[in-house]
Design an enzyme around this catalytic site. Sequence first.
Site, short mmCIF file in Angstrom:
data_model
loop_
_atom_site.label_atom_id
_atom_site.label_comp_id
_atom_site.label_asym_id
_atom_site.label_seq_id
_atom_site.Cartn_x
_atom_site.Cartn_y
_atom_site.Cartn_z
N LYS A 1 -20.98 -49.44 -9.36
CA LYS A 1 -20.15 -49.07 -8.21
C LYS A 1 -20.29 -50.19 -7.19
O LYS A 1 -21.32 -50.37 -6.55
CB LYS A 1 -20.68 -47.75 -7.66
N GLU B 1 -9.37 -47.00 -9.58
CA GLU B 1 -9.42 -46.00 -8.51
C GLU B 1 -8.25 -46.15 -7.54
O GLU B 1 -7.96 -47.24 -7.07
CB GLU B 1 -10.73 -46.18 -7.74
N ASN C 1 -9.69 -40.96 -5.31
CA ASN C 1 -10.76 -40.84 -4.32
C ASN C 1 -10.22 -40.11 -3.09
O ASN C 1 -9.20 -40.51 -2.52
CB ASN C 1 -11.27 -42.23 -3.93
N GLU D 1 -13.00 -37.96 -7.21
CA GLU D 1 -14.10 -38.69 -6.57
C GLU D 1 -14.21 -38.36 -5.08
O GLU D 1 -13.21 -38.30 -4.38
CB GLU D 1 -13.86 -40.20 -6.67
N SER D 2 -15.42 -38.19 -4.63
CA SER D 2 -15.81 -38.03 -3.22
C SER D 2 -15.66 -36.61 -2.69
O SER D 2 -14.63 -35.95 -2.89
CB SER D 2 -15.02 -38.97 -2.29
N GLU E 1 -24.17 -39.97 -8.92
CA GLU E 1 -24.26 -41.30 -8.29
C GLU E 1 -25.58 -41.50 -7.55
O GLU E 1 -26.07 -40.59 -6.87
CB GLU E 1 -23.10 -41.47 -7.31
N LYS F 1 -26.98 -43.34 -4.49
CA LYS F 1 -26.44 -43.98 -3.27
C LYS F 1 -27.33 -43.61 -2.09
O LYS F 1 -27.44 -42.45 -1.74
CB LYS F 1 -25.01 -43.44 -3.07
O1 LIG Z 1 -18.64 -43.23 1.17
C1 LIG Z 1 -18.22 -44.06 2.00
O2 LIG Z 1 -18.48 -44.02 3.21
C2 LIG Z 1 -17.35 -45.19 1.53
C3 LIG Z 1 -16.84 -46.08 2.46
C4 LIG Z 1 -16.06 -47.14 2.05
C5 LIG Z 1 -15.78 -47.34 0.73
C6 LIG Z 1 -16.30 -46.45 -0.23
C7 LIG Z 1 -17.07 -45.40 0.17
N1 LIG Z 1 -17.60 -44.51 -0.72
C8 LIG Z 1 -17.69 -44.77 -2.10
C9 LIG Z 1 -17.31 -43.62 -2.93
O3 LIG Z 1 -16.22 -43.60 -3.38
C10 LIG Z 1 -18.31 -42.53 -3.17
O4 LIG Z 1 -19.59 -43.12 -3.24
C11 LIG Z 1 -18.11 -41.69 -4.43
O5 LIG Z 1 -16.79 -41.30 -4.62
C12 LIG Z 1 -19.01 -40.45 -4.34
O6 LIG Z 1 -18.65 -39.70 -3.20
P1 LIG Z 1 -19.59 -38.56 -2.58
O7 LIG Z 1 -19.79 -37.52 -3.64
O8 LIG Z 1 -18.83 -38.01 -1.43
O9 LIG Z 1 -20.87 -39.20 -2.20
#
Ligand SMILES: O=C(O)c1ccccc1NCC(=O)[C@H](O)[C@H](O)COP(=O)(O)O
Length: 244
Positions: free
Chosen positions: A113, A162, A182, A212-213, A51, A53
């Site tokens: 996204k 999601e 997520n 995810e995340s 991603e 970001k």
């Molecule tokens: O990441 C946040 O703070 C967030 C807050 C509110 C809504 C969505 C958010 N994140 C988006 C995502 O789901 C992540 O960008 C994606 O899953 C990647 O996660 P990561 O590897 O932890 O950056």
Amino acid sequence: MTVLEKIVADKKEALVATKQRVSLAQLKDEAFYNRKSIEPKTNGKPFIITEFKRRSPSNPDINLHADLSQKVREYQSLGCSAISVLTETNYFGGSNADLISARTKCEVPILRKDFIVDSYQIHESKAIGADMVLLIAASLEKQQMADLFDLSLELGLTPLVEIHEEDELSKIPENTVWLGVNSRNLKTLETDKSKFLKIYPQLPSHTIKVAESAIKSKTEVDELFGLGYSAFLIGEAFMQGGLQ
Ligand SMILES: O=C(O)c1ccccc1NCC(=O)[C@H](O)[C@H](O)COP(=O)(O)O
């Protein structure tokens, strides 16, 4: 109001002006609108979605000055399966221009996204060159989800549906293929990776499961792959130097 509710409320307000600035007819005239979207395909190995970001509500400086072209090159040379590009501006510092730019620089599927709540955004996703769109169950009613899901398929886009909580499974269309779990709690913004394991048994067997995340290491990818997740959406780790 939760962070997600605030983001969605702002998005709906911004959409009023966006629609006045660029009509649906204009979107349909964009060159990418008629391009054949790339269908994401798994191949028995972990499907890694890297991603782009710069920042997020939970981290105001992930990599604020990252160069998109350089990152897209890096992600491709790492052998990513797809690239996710944040197009939300106020909370994530992204833009449609980022996705358009990424589209011209790579041949892998691109996930848009964003916080999609209106059919206009599905047409817009197609017009800016996305191949996949994110549909967040927590921000959509069941019928809205079904309508946006069907429209995505109609336009040749692959919807990634999601969920954050098990009870949101009641909102997912029966023909969902790409299903994301997520680990981030959208009320507290904290992540809880035990959610991947807890929710897994409830996920429909025919789906491609996307974790995810908060994934930071190859070991985590391998463990979740062993459990049955096929795809992994990873932002911060790749924006800050790669997987451990
Ligand atoms: O990441 C946040 O703070 C967030 C807050 C509110 C809504 C969505 C958010 N994140 C988006 C995502 O789901 C992540 O960008 C994606 O899953 C990647 O996660 P990561 O590897 O932890 O950056």
